[in-house]
Design an enzyme around this catalytic site. Sequence first.
Site, PDB file in Angstrom:
ATOM      1  N   LYS A   1      -3.771  -3.822   9.283  1.00 37.34           N
ATOM      2  CA  LYS A   1      -2.348  -3.522   9.131  1.00 37.34           C
ATOM      3  C   LYS A   1      -1.837  -2.876  10.400  1.00 37.34           C
ATOM      4  CE  LYS A   1       1.012  -1.630   6.007  1.00 37.34           C
ATOM      5  NZ  LYS A   1       1.189  -1.152   4.640  1.00 37.34           N
TER       6      LYS A   1
ATOM      7  N   SER B   1       0.820  -1.208   0.000  1.00 34.26           N
ATOM      8  CA  SER B   1       0.000   0.000   0.000  1.00 34.26           C
ATOM      9  C   SER B   1       0.855   1.258   0.000  1.00 34.26           C
ATOM     10  CB  SER B   1      -0.882  -0.012   1.234  1.00 34.26           C
ATOM     11  OG  SER B   1      -1.587   1.203   1.322  1.00 34.26           O
TER      12      SER B   1
ATOM     13  N   ASN C   1       8.991   8.828   4.756  1.00 31.26           N
ATOM     14  CA  ASN C   1       7.953   9.507   4.002  1.00 31.26           C
ATOM     15  C   ASN C   1       6.895  10.065   4.925  1.00 31.26           C
ATOM     16  OD1 ASN C   1       5.044   8.326   3.629  1.00 31.26           O
ATOM     17  ND2 ASN C   1       6.388   6.531   3.819  1.00 31.26           N
TER      18      ASN C   1
ATOM     19  N   CYS D   1      -1.469   4.988  11.126  1.00 30.59           N
ATOM     20  CA  CYS D   1      -1.147   6.123  10.274  1.00 30.59           C
ATOM     21  C   CYS D   1      -0.250   7.072  11.037  1.00 30.59           C
ATOM     22  CB  CYS D   1      -2.416   6.845   9.867  1.00 30.59           C
ATOM     23  SG  CYS D   1      -3.744   5.724   9.466  1.00 30.59           S
TER      24      CYS D   1
ATOM     25  N   GLY E   1       8.324  -5.137   4.838  1.00 28.19           N
ATOM     26  CA  GLY E   1       9.340  -4.277   5.416  1.00 28.19           C
ATOM     27  C   GLY E   1      10.683  -4.627   4.826  1.00 28.19           C
TER      28      GLY E   1
ATOM     29  N   ILE F   1       4.938  -5.176   8.616  1.00 30.12           N
ATOM     30  CA  ILE F   1       4.755  -3.976   9.418  1.00 30.12           C
ATOM     31  C   ILE F   1       4.541  -2.757   8.519  1.00 30.12           C
ATOM     32  CG2 ILE F   1       6.131  -4.805  11.325  1.00 30.12           C
ATOM     33  CD1 ILE F   1       8.503  -3.152  10.321  1.00 30.12           C
TER      34      ILE F   1
ATOM     35  N   ILE G   1       3.702  11.380   3.373  1.00 30.47           N
ATOM     36  CA  ILE G   1       2.834  11.754   2.260  1.00 30.47           C
ATOM     37  C   ILE G   1       1.548  12.362   2.806  1.00 30.47           C
ATOM     38  CG2 ILE G   1       1.644  10.890   0.193  1.00 30.47           C
ATOM     39  CD1 ILE G   1       4.747  10.613   0.132  1.00 30.47           C
TER      40      ILE G   1
ATOM     41  N   GLY H   1      11.959   0.335   3.980  1.00 30.38           N
ATOM     42  CA  GLY H   1      13.148  -0.145   3.271  1.00 30.38           C
ATOM     43  C   GLY H   1      13.961  -1.155   4.067  1.00 30.38           C
TER      44      GLY H   1
HETATM   45  C1  LIG Z   1       5.669   6.469   0.231  1.00 34.76           C
HETATM   46  C2  LIG Z   1       4.957   5.446   1.052  1.00 34.76           C
HETATM   47  C3  LIG Z   1       3.580   5.533   1.237  1.00 34.76           C
HETATM   48  C4  LIG Z   1       2.896   4.606   2.005  1.00 34.76           C
HETATM   49  N1  LIG Z   1       1.528   4.695   2.152  1.00 34.76           N
HETATM   50  C5  LIG Z   1       0.861   3.748   2.863  1.00 34.76           C
HETATM   51  C6  LIG Z   1      -0.568   3.766   2.979  1.00 34.76           C
HETATM   52  O1  LIG Z   1      -1.253   4.617   2.401  1.00 34.76           O
HETATM   53  N2  LIG Z   1      -1.172   2.830   3.749  1.00 34.76           N
HETATM   54  C7  LIG Z   1      -0.453   1.849   4.379  1.00 34.76           C
HETATM   55  O2  LIG Z   1      -1.048   1.006   5.051  1.00 34.76           O
HETATM   56  N3  LIG Z   1       0.878   1.770   4.271  1.00 34.76           N
HETATM   57  C8  LIG Z   1       1.563   2.702   3.528  1.00 34.76           C
HETATM   58  N4  LIG Z   1       2.935   2.628   3.418  1.00 34.76           N
HETATM   59  C9  LIG Z   1       3.651   1.546   4.099  1.00 34.76           C
HETATM   60  C10 LIG Z   1       3.979   0.386   3.166  1.00 34.76           C
HETATM   61  O3  LIG Z   1       2.799  -0.211   2.667  1.00 34.76           O
HETATM   62  C11 LIG Z   1       4.811  -0.678   3.884  1.00 34.76           C
HETATM   63  O4  LIG Z   1       4.103  -1.138   5.007  1.00 34.76           O
HETATM   64  C12 LIG Z   1       6.160  -0.150   4.353  1.00 34.76           C
HETATM   65  O5  LIG Z   1       6.681   0.765   3.431  1.00 34.76           O
HETATM   66  C13 LIG Z   1       7.191  -1.246   4.592  1.00 34.76           C
HETATM   67  O6  LIG Z   1       7.481  -1.955   3.419  1.00 34.76           O
HETATM   68  P1  LIG Z   1       8.749  -1.614   2.471  1.00 34.76           P
HETATM   69  O7  LIG Z   1       9.943  -1.550   3.340  1.00 34.76           O
HETATM   70  O8  LIG Z   1       8.777  -2.725   1.464  1.00 34.76           O
HETATM   71  O9  LIG Z   1       8.449  -0.299   1.838  1.00 34.76           O
HETATM   72  C14 LIG Z   1       3.621   3.557   2.628  1.00 34.76           C
HETATM   73  C15 LIG Z   1       4.996   3.474   2.438  1.00 34.76           C
HETATM   74  C16 LIG Z   1       5.686   4.391   1.674  1.00 34.76           C
HETATM   75  C17 LIG Z   1       7.170   4.251   1.510  1.00 34.76           C
END
Ligand SMILES: Cc1cc2nc3c(=O)[nH]c(=O)nc-3n(C[C@H](O)[C@H](O)[C@H](O)COP(=O)(O)O)c2cc1C
Lengths: 267, 267, 327, 327
Positions: free
Chosen positions: D177, D33, D81, D142, D256, D203, D83, D229
Site C-alpha cells: 500500500k 483498511s 485522522n 504510516c 480514496g 492511495i 488513530i 474522503g
Molecule cells: C480512520 C482511518 C484509519 C485508517 N487506518 C489505516 C490502516 O490502519 N492501514 C492502512 O493501510 N490504511 C488506513 N487508512 C487509510 C484507508 O485505508 C484508505 O487508504 C484511505 O482512507 C483513503 O480511502 P477513503 O477516502 O475511501 O477513506 C485509514 C483511514 C482512516 C480514515
Amino acid sequence: MPAAQFDVRVVENRALTGGYFVLEFEAARPVPIAAARPGQFVMLRGDWGRELLNPRAFSILHAPDDRHFSILAKVYGRGTARMAALAPGDPMTATAPLGVGFPAARAGVTQLLVAGGVGLPPLHLQARVAAREVGPRSVELLYGGRNRDDLVLLEDFARWGVQTHLATEDGSVGARGYVTVALRERIELARARGEVIELLSCGPTPMLRAVREIGLAAARPTYLCLEENMACGFGACLGCAVPVHGPKPYRYCCSDGPVFDAREVRW
Amino acid sequence: MPAAQFDVRVVENRALTGGYFVLEFEAARPVPIAAARPGQFVMLRGDWGRELLNPRAFSILHAPDDRHFSILAKVYGRGTARMAALAPGDPMTATAPLGVGFPAARAGVTQLLVAGGVGLPPLHLQARVAAREVGPRSVELLYGGRNRDDLVLLEDFARWGVQTHLATEDGSVGARGYVTVALRERIELARARGEVIELLSCGPTPMLRAVREIGLAAARPTYLCLEENMACGFGACLGCAVPVHGPKPYRYCCSDGPVFDAREVRW
Amino acid sequence: MNMHESTDANSRAVELNCSFGHLPLKTPLLAASGCFAYAEPFAQFVDLRLLGGISTKGISPLPRHGNPLPRICETASGMLNSIGLENVGVDAFLRDKLPLLRELGVSVWVNFFGTDFETYIECARALGGADGIDVLEMNISCPNIKKGGIEFGTVPEVAHRLTRACVDVTDTPIVVKLSPNAGDIVGMAAAVKEAGACGVSLINTITGMAIDVRRRRPRIATTYGGLSGPAIKPIGLRMVHQVARALPGFPICGMGGILSGEDALEYLMAGAHCVQVGTACFAEPGAIVRITEELRGLMGELNIATVADAIGCLEALPPEVEYRAPR
Amino acid sequence: MNMHESTDANSRAVELNCSFGHLPLKTPLLAASGCFAYAEPFAQFVDLRLLGGISTKGISPLPRHGNPLPRICETASGMLNSIGLENVGVDAFLRDKLPLLRELGVSVWVNFFGTDFETYIECARALGGADGIDVLEMNISCPNIKKGGIEFGTVPEVAHRLTRACVDVTDTPIVVKLSPNAGDIVGMAAAVKEAGACGVSLINTITGMAIDVRRRRPRIATTYGGLSGPAIKPIGLRMVHQVARALPGFPICGMGGILSGEDALEYLMAGAHCVQVGTACFAEPGAIVRITEELRGLMGELNIATVADAIGCLEALPPEVEYRAPR
Ligand SMILES: Cc1cc2nc3c(=O)[nH]c(=O)nc-3n(C[C@H](O)[C@H](O)[C@H](O)COP(=O)(O)O)c2cc1C
Ligand SMILES: Cc1cc2nc3c(=O)[nH]c(=O)nc-3n(C[C@H](O)[C@H](O)[C@H](O)COP(=O)(O)OP(=O)(O)OC[C@H]3O[C@@H](n4cnc5c(N)ncnc54)[C@H](O)[C@@H]3O)c2cc1C
Ligand SMILES: Cc1cc2nc3c(=O)[nH]c(=O)nc-3n(C[C@H](O)[C@H](O)[C@H](O)COP(=O)(O)OP(=O)(O)OC[C@H]3O[C@@H](n4cnc5c(N)ncnc54)[C@H](O)[C@@H]3O)c2cc1C
Ligand SMILES: Cc1cc2nc3c(=O)[nH]c(=O)nc-3n(C[C@H](O)[C@H](O)[C@H](O)COP(=O)(O)O)c2cc1C
Ligand code: FES
Ligand code: FES
C-alpha cells in the site's frame, strides 16, 4: 456595460413539462440587467457550502426591469438539482449581465432562431425583443425536442405573433425528426424567395455542429451560442476556452461569447 | 441489542428558548430504539452532499415506541446549523441505538443528575424512566446555564414530580453561579442525612471535570457522559478515544461509553 | 463555541498592516496567481485598492495559447484546471497590463515561469527591470507544461540552481512558488532559501484527475489537471506549518482553499506571513474584500491585535495525564 | 446526461466477478483498511458476505494503543485522522479476529506494518503462515508513526528492500500500500513490483492539518493527520492512472474518496483492478453494499458487461481540429 455581483431571492419556481422549470428572481438592489442582450447570461450560486464551489451559467430568459429576471433550466447535475428544489424566498448570489449576445433583429432580415433543449432562453428573449422592436416577422423559431413535453413556452411565441416550426424525434408534435431538417427546408424556401436570412442557434452541441455546417454550406450568417465549463464567467479563469480560427487559437466563451460567428468556431 | 441504520423523517422541529430545539423523528421501519437507555445516542446525517461527510451524535431524548424518537440540540457548527433549519417531512439517516447508557435508577439510591447545556437529554430521559419505574424521588436534577433561557424542558420535570435545583450564571433563575455549587451543597446535605447518592452528569467538559473532582473527593459513585469527535459511532474508526486508567490507556466513547465511571477517566 | 459574532469595538482596533520579509503589505490577503488574471476583470466588481496585493497570471517570455478544452471541472470541494499557463507574454504584460496594476497602490507580485533554464532567466531579467513590480513570484511547479518542468518543482538541487540563476539577474525580490507534488516540501523550501529566494509561496495546485464514466474520457483534455479549493486546504496548511517550523522567520505566503477569514487565520497561525486567495475569486469576485473583513472581525474577537501576533501563534495541545499500565 | 436511471435488464446481465492478479474476487469492492476494524462492528448492519473483500485494520507484531485525542476531525469533503495505528497485535488478531473473517467467504486482506525492517518481516512471517488470509497488504505509508517510517513510503530503494524482505518470508501474496506523500508514485510502484509484490494499493491518506483558531491549537493532537474522503479522489485517480499506464497489467487496488458506484467506476476506468471503500463506511455502515448495486446498475446502463471490460477502458479525448495561425 459592467457586470455586478448581487444577492437575489427566488420569487417563483414554476415547473413546466419535460422537467424544465422557470426560476424568477428579485435582486436585492437595482442592477444593470434590464438592458441585457439575448445570449447574455447570469452566473448563479446557491447556499451550497464548500462542496459545489463554482456558480452555474444560465442564459437570461427575461429581465423586465432592473430588479427582476428569470431563467429556464432543467436538472442536469448536482447544481441544477438543488436549483430545482428552490422555493420562493430562497437566496442565491448572481453575477450579471455577462458575455456578448446575439446580433439584434433588424428590418429586412429574417432571423431563424434554431433552438434545442435548454438552448431556448436566449432565442426566446431574442424573439421577445425582436417582436417588440422590429416586428414579429423579423424572427422565426425552429425548435426541436425529443417529444411534445420537451417544447416549452410555446404560448409566448404565439402571443408575440412569432412563427414557429416544431420538430420532435417521436413526432408527437410538429415534424418528426431533427429540427435541422426543418432548418434546411426553411433555408431552401428563403433561397427560392430571395429572402435575407441569418441563423441564430442555441442548444446541444451536436445540434450546433449541424447548424454550423448547414449555415456555412448555405453561406448564411450563422451565430452559435456555445456552452463551456465555466468557473468564473467573466474572463478571470481562462477555463472556458473555445477553439477558434483567427489570430489566436482560443477565445473565451464567457467574455468573447457565448455567441460566436460559426465561421470562427474551430470545429 | 444490535444497532440499525435506517431512514427517518422529521415530524416536528420545535424551537425552545436559548437557541435550543427539539427534533422529533419517525423511522421508516420499526427499529430497536424504544428500549434505548438514557445516555445511548443516535448518529444522524442529513442530505448534506459530500462536504460534511460524517454523521453527528445526539443523545436520545425520548423514544416512545419503535418508530419514534426525539433529540434536543443547539446550533454549534455546520451540521447543527443545517439541522436547525429542518422542516417536517425532511429526511435524514440514523444509526441507533448506540453506546452504553447510565446505570438505572433504583430504590434506596438518590441519583443526582447534573446537567449543563446540550447535556440535558440523557438526564431528562433518565428522570423520565426513573420517575415511571422507581418513583420521582429516586432522581433529582441539578441544572445549570448562563441564564434563564438556557434552562429548557423544566416543565417535564415538574410534571414527573422530579425535584430540580437550578443555577444560572446571571442569577436570572435559581442560584447565581455554577451548578457545581448546588451540587456540593446537595452532597453535604446527603452526607448529613446519611442518604445514598450517585452522581450522573452530562454537559460541557469543564463542568464534567468539576463534577468528577467533586464526586471523587466525596467518594460517591460518579458517572460522566462524555463527548468526543466521532466519525462512525459504532467502534469502527477508533477516532473517539477516551483516555482512561485501566488495562489499556484508551477506551471508546461510542462503544465503551459515552457513559464512563469517573474513576476510570484519565483527566 | 463556533458561530460567534464579532465585536465591532475589538475589530476596529485590529491592524492588518503587515510585512512579508522587508516588503510592507496593507493587508495579508493577496489575489492568487492565475485566479485574478491581470486584475482587470475584477475592477467592475470590487475596489482593487482594498487588496493587500495581487499575484498575476504566470508570465512567460513569449505569449502562450494554453491547452485544449475542457480545461476545468469541478470536484468535491475543489476544482481541476489545466489552463496550460496561457498568458500574454512578457512584452505585452509590461506594456498593457502592468500600468493598471502599478496604479493601484497594492503589492504587485508578478508570477512567472519559463520552459527551461534560459527562458526562466530571460523572464526574470525582463520583468526584474520594470518599475512597479514588488515581487517576482517564480512558479517552478507547472503541472500543466510537459517539457522537463517536473524537475524544477520536485528536485531540490535543480530548484536551487534555477533560483540562484534568476536571483542573480535581478534586484527584485524573488519568491519561489513550490509544488505540493514534491515529496519533500521542506527540502525544496530550504534549497530555494539557500539560493537567495526572499520567501516561498505554497501551495500550488496538486495534480489530479477526474473521469466522465459515461463518455469514458477524462474530464480535462490533458487528462491531468491541478486541484485547488477547500479540498486541499489541509494539505496546504500542513506544508506551511512544516516549512515554518523548519525555517523559522523565512517568509511564507500560504494558500490553498481559503474561502473565509477563518481559513486565512488558520494559515497565519500555521506560520504564513501572508496568504493568497485563488479559487474563491471565481464564484465571488469580491471574495478577498469579504475575507479581509472577516479576518479583521475574527482577530478582534480573539484579541489578536496585529497580523504579526497571529503568525505562527499555534500552540500544541496540552499533554494528557500520564498513563501508567497496571502491573 | 447525468442522473440517468439504470435499466434493470442490463444490470442483471452485469458480472461483478473479477480478479486481482491470480486472486479471484466476488466483486471489485473491498472494505478499506482502518475503516472496517476487523469487520465485527459492521455485522449488525450488513450481510458481510456481500462484500468483495475486507482489508483489516493494520496489524503490527505487538498491540498498539494509538495516539492521544483528538484523533479525528472533519474537513471540506474529507476528514483527518491520526488513530496512531492502534491494533490488537498479531497474536490476538490470529486468535480472536481472523476466525470471523475466514468464515465470510470473502477475500481477506490483512493490512500490516512494522516500525522497522525486523518487525515488518516478523509480522509478514507470522501472518503469512496463517490459514484464511488471501493477501498481506503491507502498509509502508504510516503517516502517524514517528520512527523512520517516512522512508519506507517515500524512497523507492528502501521500499524495494523492505518488500523483498517480506516477500521472502511468506507464500501469501503481498500487496504494497503506497503513500500519496511520495513524490514519485510510479517509481515507488515499480520498485515494489520489481521486489515481488503481487500488486499495489493506492492511495493511503495524505498528510494534512487543521487548526482551531479559537483555541489556537491543531484540531488533531499529533498536529498532522491523514486526509481521506472525496476531497482526495482526484489525487487517488491520478495516481492509479499514472501507475496503470506505467506498469500495464500490474494489479492495482484503487481507493480514496469512493462514495458511489460512479466513483468506483472512475477508478476502474483509470486502471484499478479492484477498489477499497474507506471513509464512506463510517457515515453509512452499509455503504459498500449500496455502492456495489450502484456499480452494477451503472455498468448495465453503460453496457459494460464485466469488470474486466471496465478496467483501464478510458480513452483520450478526440483531438481538436488543427489550428493554423494566420500569416
Ligand atoms: C480512520 C482511518 C484509519 C485508517 N487506518 C489505516 C490502516 O490502519 N492501514 C492502512 O493501510 N490504511 C488506513 N487508512 C487509510 C484507508 O485505508 C484508505 O487508504 C484511505 O482512507 C483513503 O480511502 P477513503 O477516502 O475511501 O477513506 C485509514 C483511514 C482512516 C480514515
Ligand atoms: C453561457 C451558458 C448559458 C447557459 N444557459 C443555460 C440555461 O439557460 N439553462 C440551463 O438549464 N442550462 C444552461 N447552461 C448550462 C448550465 O450551466 C449547466 O447545465 C449547469 O452548469 C450544469 O450544472 P450542474 O451543477 O447541474 O451539473 P454538474 O455536472 O454538477 O456541473 C459540474 C460543473 O460542470 C459545469 N457544467 C456542466 N455542464 C455544463 C454545461 N452544459 N455548460 C457549461 N458548464 C457546464 C458546471 O458549470 C459545473 O462547474 C448554460 C451554460 C452556459 C455556459
Ligand atoms: C455521545 C454524544 C452525544 C451528544 N449529544 C448531543 C445532544 O443531545 N445534543 C446536542 O446538541 N449535541 C450533542 N452532542 C454534540 C454534537 O454531536 C455536536 O454538537 C455536533 O456534532 C456538532 O456538529 P456541528 O456539525 O454542528 O459542528 P462542527 O464543528 O461542524 O462539527 C465538525 C465535526 O466535529 C465533531 N464535533 C464537533 N463538536 C463535537 C462535540 N461537542 N462532540 C462530539 N463531536 C463533535 C462532529 O462530529 C463533526 O464531525 C453529542 C455528542 C456526543 C459524542
Ligand atoms: C484556474 C487556475 C489557474 C492558475 N494559474 C496559476 C499560474 O499561472 N501560476 C501559479 O503559480 N499558480 C496558478 N494557480 C494556482 C493558484 O495560484 C493557487 O496556488 C492554487 O489555486 C491554490 O489556491 P486556491 O485553493 O485558493 O485556489 C492557478 C489556479 C487556478 C485554479
Ligand atoms: S469562465 Fe472563467 S474565463 Fe470564462
Ligand atoms: S466514533 Fe468511530 S470508534 Fe467511536
